[in-house]
Design a protein around this motif. Structure first.
Motif, PDB file in Angstrom:
ATOM      1  N   LEU A 117       3.874   4.068  -4.081  1.00  0.00           N
ATOM      2  CA  LEU A 117       3.617   5.041  -5.140  1.00  0.00           C
ATOM      3  C   LEU A 117       2.246   4.832  -5.781  1.00  0.00           C
ATOM      4  O   LEU A 117       1.622   5.783  -6.247  1.00  0.00           O
ATOM      5  N   ARG A 118       1.786   3.582  -5.814  1.00  0.00           N
ATOM      6  CA  ARG A 118       0.478   3.309  -6.435  1.00  0.00           C
ATOM      7  C   ARG A 118      -0.651   4.021  -5.700  1.00  0.00           C
ATOM      8  O   ARG A 118      -1.698   4.290  -6.281  1.00  0.00           O
ATOM      9  N   PRO A 131       9.775  -3.140  -5.314  1.00  0.00           N
ATOM     10  CA  PRO A 131       8.354  -3.462  -5.082  1.00  0.00           C
ATOM     11  C   PRO A 131       7.763  -2.717  -3.886  1.00  0.00           C
ATOM     12  O   PRO A 131       6.595  -2.327  -3.915  1.00  0.00           O
ATOM     13  N   VAL A 132       8.564  -2.528  -2.828  1.00  0.00           N
ATOM     14  CA  VAL A 132       8.086  -1.781  -1.655  1.00  0.00           C
ATOM     15  C   VAL A 132       7.760  -0.346  -2.053  1.00  0.00           C
ATOM     16  O   VAL A 132       6.720   0.214  -1.678  1.00  0.00           O
ATOM     17  N   ALA A 133       8.676   0.254  -2.828  1.00  0.00           N
ATOM     18  CA  ALA A 133       8.462   1.641  -3.257  1.00  0.00           C
ATOM     19  C   ALA A 133       7.237   1.760  -4.152  1.00  0.00           C
ATOM     20  O   ALA A 133       6.414   2.671  -3.993  1.00  0.00           O
ATOM     21  N   VAL A 186       3.561   3.009 -16.113  1.00  0.00           N
ATOM     22  CA  VAL A 186       3.748   4.440 -16.301  1.00  0.00           C
ATOM     23  C   VAL A 186       2.625   4.964 -17.186  1.00  0.00           C
ATOM     24  O   VAL A 186       2.422   4.453 -18.290  1.00  0.00           O
ATOM     25  N   PRO A 187       1.865   5.963 -16.736  1.00  0.00           N
ATOM     26  CA  PRO A 187       0.748   6.450 -17.549  1.00  0.00           C
ATOM     27  C   PRO A 187       1.222   7.098 -18.839  1.00  0.00           C
ATOM     28  O   PRO A 187       2.382   7.488 -18.978  1.00  0.00           O
ATOM     29  N   GLU A 188       0.301   7.174 -19.792  1.00  0.00           N
ATOM     30  CA  GLU A 188       0.624   7.799 -21.074  1.00  0.00           C
ATOM     31  C   GLU A 188       1.123   9.224 -20.849  1.00  0.00           C
ATOM     32  O   GLU A 188       0.594   9.959 -20.021  1.00  0.00           O
ATOM     33  N   ARG A 246       4.572  13.223  -9.708  1.00  0.00           N
ATOM     34  CA  ARG A 246       5.845  12.761  -9.161  1.00  0.00           C
ATOM     35  C   ARG A 246       5.886  11.239  -9.095  1.00  0.00           C
ATOM     36  O   ARG A 246       6.935  10.621  -9.296  1.00  0.00           O
ATOM     37  N   SER A 247       4.755  10.592  -8.839  1.00  0.00           N
ATOM     38  CA  SER A 247       4.704   9.145  -8.774  1.00  0.00           C
ATOM     39  C   SER A 247       4.985   8.533 -10.139  1.00  0.00           C
ATOM     40  O   SER A 247       5.703   7.532 -10.251  1.00  0.00           O
TER      41      SER A 247
END
Length: 802
Positions: free
Chosen positions: A629-630, A623-625, A663-665, A636-637
């Motif tokens: 990343l958000r 959750p921290v990571a 995760v995006p399409e 890379r994210s």
């Protein structure tokens, strides 16, 4: 052995061995006597104050312990002397001229003086200052307090040494002051403190040397002392506004100007001499006279850097940096802006551009409009490269009123860049297209191809690599070698992302720019190496990719880009996953970085913990990571979010599913969903997709365990039968039967019912058994949980079979 004088000692020894009479020349405090004494002369004759033949004969007789104070007796004593040192021979030169041939015929002769002497037999060896590393070492060595030595930072000592131009005696005197001042505090006032205190003898000797030269030479020395860094004859003549050849020769003979041994010849005045030589009149007058020469050279070198053949331009501009910094203090705004633009060209090419942005805060908003526009665009470029869109916006807004029609497309394209930095990609695309259209309308036959580069950068940020590659291909028509290399780098990255075969992209990368040219483009060189690394990884050349990633990380670290360096270091360790093992190095000490890269690092650590079976640690870090990343929008994210979802599947299915939904399409989402569904994962050609598939094979493809605990099949492995190993079978059966994680006590009760286990014997038995089962192939299947109170529990993540 004097610190930092190994090469000089070897040169003087070689000259003496050749039979030469050697005269070591240098200003006061440069270390002449320390150097020659290290040669261990048989006899030393102090000649300070010796000016007549009789006084010379007496000094020689006394030093040589000659029983007869006659010339013949002195020569007889010289014959018994392998190496004769005549120290401080300045005043004795006229008397020495008559006897030196006789002395040299009988012994090796070494002399020291603060100036060149009229002695035809002597070869002159000019002793210069120490280099910065040895200057800092001398400072540290002369500090007698062990506690202070430990407290001083090498970088601070090197800066202090640089302030004193690494003149040894000045460094030794400064070392005594380090008991009173920190190096950083001492640096700004060290010359003043030394001149009036501990160093008064040194500065008195310098003053004597300055007073001994002619008035024209003193004037030229004063002007030269005002010039920062190195100078040559034309620059000195321009600054002095008079012929300087004869005065400069006189100053060289007096060792008041230090030759740097370059071709063409350049010189500098060392710090103790600068502190004594006063600038006549207003120092700004010297600055004003020198500015046209400095700026003309800097602008020519800067133009060459952006031209077709930049070889040699970088060193030329590098040598002018101190002078350009000096000109930033000019009272003329045009001079300040021209100097700032030349410095920005160097910084754009050399790497980090923070200095350009910081310099903008100090420059007043005045000067010719054309220069102000150029400066505003340079600042905006630097701010965008530093991910500082707010400063870019301010710089662009400031110059808008001064824009001409010809300049407006460049301004629009830079606005597109800062919109891209802010993540406002649709607005950025509109602006970049408008800029290209305006430039093509204004010059249909020869539009600037660099505007296409910026359009390509927007397409690339939008995840449209094919359109980006088309724009970058047009941008490669730019005439400048630096920008052409930049466009090539971006083109190859886009071609790879748009699915071109990696071997063809690699050939494109290698064919365009020669390695020697790339080495000159400091910040571009590691980028090319990084693209080469991913192409090698795409081709399956794991060892070559790892070496390239690590080399790229080293170069970026040297450039002062720790975050990008950490990313390449992590890429190097992603090769471990492709080879089927956890990248355990990421759990230990990592290269320096900033808070900006906390998310990717924590993601990698969570993934590695999951691969090692540390389910609780992985679930806690994830959750921290993800929160970090958000905040990022790069591809890379998405890749790391997908990898976290796959890694957590055996340990925390709920968190894994939640991450998968973020995760995006695209290819990463498809790979993630397939892995979590237990379907075969078919990776694309990119190594990032293949390592996600490799991660899935290691983590999501679960072991198959018999319900009775008598055997299992590890992921991708052969069946393992443990029916004959009673303890292992019972522990595995206990884990199979339990729906909850079990601690040592629960496992002992189930496996050894009724048996009283003394002390830590039960803990040891369980840990050894769990470790053995993992070593047999259940590393990922046996998941470790750590409670808040430190209690360790284990559970089984596997498919159960009869």
């Amino acid at each position: 052995m004097p610190i930092g004088r190994t090469a000089e000692l070897a040169e003087v020894r070689a000259l003496l061995d050749s039979g030469a009479v050697v005269l070591v020349v240098g200003p006061a405090g440069i270390g002449k006597t320390t150097l020659v004494e290290a040669l261990e002369p048989s006899r030393t004759v102090e000649l300070d104050g010796v000016a007549t033949p009789d006084a010379l004969r007496t000094a020689l007789a006394r030093a040589l312990e000659s029983p007869v104070d006659t010339y013949e007796g002195v020569l007889a004593a010289v014959e018994r002397t392998p190496l004769l040192l005549l120290d401080a021979a300045d005043e004795a030169a006229p008397a020495l001229a008559a006897v030196l041939p006789d002395l040299a015929a009988r012994a090796s002769v070494l002399l020291t003086a603060r100036r060149r002497l009229d002695l035809p037999e002597a070869l002159v060896f000019e002793l210069g200052p120490l280099d910065e590393a040895h200057g800092a070492a001398l400072l540290r060595e002369r500090v007698r307090s062990a506690r202070l030595r430990a407290a001083f930072d090498d970088a601070d000592l090197a800066e202090l040494a640089r302030t004193l131009d690494c003149v040894p005696l000045a460094l030794e005197l400064a070392a005594t002051l380090l008991r009173l001042y920190a190096p950083a505090d001492l640096r700004s006032r060290v010359l003043e403190v030394l001149r009036t205190g501990a160093g008064s003898q040194l500065f008195g000797a310098v003053q004597q040397g300055v007073a001994a030269v002619s008035d024209p030479a003193r004037h030229v020395l004063a002007v030269a002392s005002a010039l920062p860094g190195a100078f040559d004859v034309p620059l000195l003549a321009a600054a002095a506004d008079l012929p300087v050849d004869q005065p400069l020769l006189e100053l060289l003979d007096a060792a008041l100007v230090h030759p740097l041994g370059t071709v063409p010849p350049t010189f500098r005045v060392l710090a103790p001499i600068r502190a004594v030589a006063a600038v006549p009149g207003d120092p700004r007058a010297v600055q004003g006279r020198a500015a046209p020469t400095i700026l003309a050279r800097a602008e020519a070198a800067a133009a060459d850097l952006d031209g077709a053949a930049p070889a040699g331009s970088a060193p030329a501009l590098q040598r002018l940096l101190p002078a350009l910094e000096w000109l930033l203090d000019s009272s003329d705004p045009a001079i300040r802006l021209r100097a700032a633009l030349a410095l920005a060209t160097h910084e754009r090419r050399a790497g980090p551009q923070r200095a350009t942005v910081e310099r903008d805060l100090a420059l007043p908003d005045e000067g010719p409009p054309a220069l102000r526009v150029q400066w505003g665009l340079a600042v905006a470029t630097a701010a965008c490269n530093l991910h500082d869109p707010a400063h870019a916006d301010r710089a662009l807004a400031r110059i808008e009123p001064a824009l001409t029609d010809a300049e407006r497309p460049y301004w629009q394209s830079m606005r597109a860049m800062w919109r891209t930095t802010r993540g406002e990609l649709d607005l950025a695309l509109d602006l970049a297209r408008q800029a290209c259209a305006a430039a093509e309308a204004a010059s249909p036959t020869a539009p600037d191809p660099w505007l296409r580069f910026r359009l390509g950068a927007v397409f690339f940020a939008m995840g449209r690599p094919a359109e980006a590659a088309e724009a970058f291909a047009i941008a490669r028509a730019v005439p400048g070698s630096f920008r052409r290399a930049q466009a090539t780098y971006a083109l190859c990255a886009s071609l790879r992302d748009s699915g071109h075969p990696p071997d063809l992209v690699l050939a494109e990368l290698d064919a365009v720019e020669a390695p020697a040219d790339l080495a000159g483009f400091t910040w571009l060189a590691p980028r090319f190496l990084g693209v080469r690394a991913v192409l090698h990884a795409d081709l399956g050349h794991i060892d070559a990719a790892r070496l390239d990633f690590l080399g790229c990380a080293d170069q970026l670290r040297q450039l002062g880009e720790p975050d990008d360096a950490l990313g390449q270091w992590l890429n190097a360790h992603s090769m471990d996953v492709l080879e089927g093992r956890p990248p355990e190095a990421v759990l230990g000490p990592v290269p320096p970085h900033t808070e900006r890269t906390r998310g990717p690092l924590d993601a990698w650590r969570a993934i590695t913990h999951a691969m090692l079976g540390h389910g609780a640690a992985a679930a806690a870090l994830a959750p921290v990571a993800v929160a970090e990343l958000r905040a990022r929008t790069d591809i890379r994210s998405a890749e790391l979010t997908a990898a976290l979802a796959v890694a957590l599947a055996p340990h925390d299915p709920a968190q894994s599913a939640a991450l998968a939904s973020e995760v995006p399409e695209g290819p990463y989402r498809a790979l993630t969903l397939a892995a979590l569904a237990g379907e075969p994962v078919v990776a694309g050609p990119r190594f990032e997709q293949r390592w996600l598939a490799a991660l899935s094979a290691l983590l999501v493809t679960q072991a198959r365990v018999r319900r009775d605990g008598g055997g299992f099949v590890p992921p991708g492995g052969e069946p393992v039968d443990i029916s004959g190993r009673r303890v292992l079978k019972r522990i595995l059966a206990t884990l199979v039967a339990s729906g909850e994680p079990l601690d040592v006590s629960a496992i002992c009760t189930a496996v050894w019912p009724g048996e009283k286990l003394v002390g830590e014997s039960g803990t040891r038995r369980v840990h050894v058994a769990i470790s053995t089962l993992r070593g047999l192939g259940l590393r990922e299947a046996i998941v470790t949980h750590t409670d808040d109170d430190g209690t360790t529990r284990w559970s089984l993540a596997a498919d159960l079979v009869d």
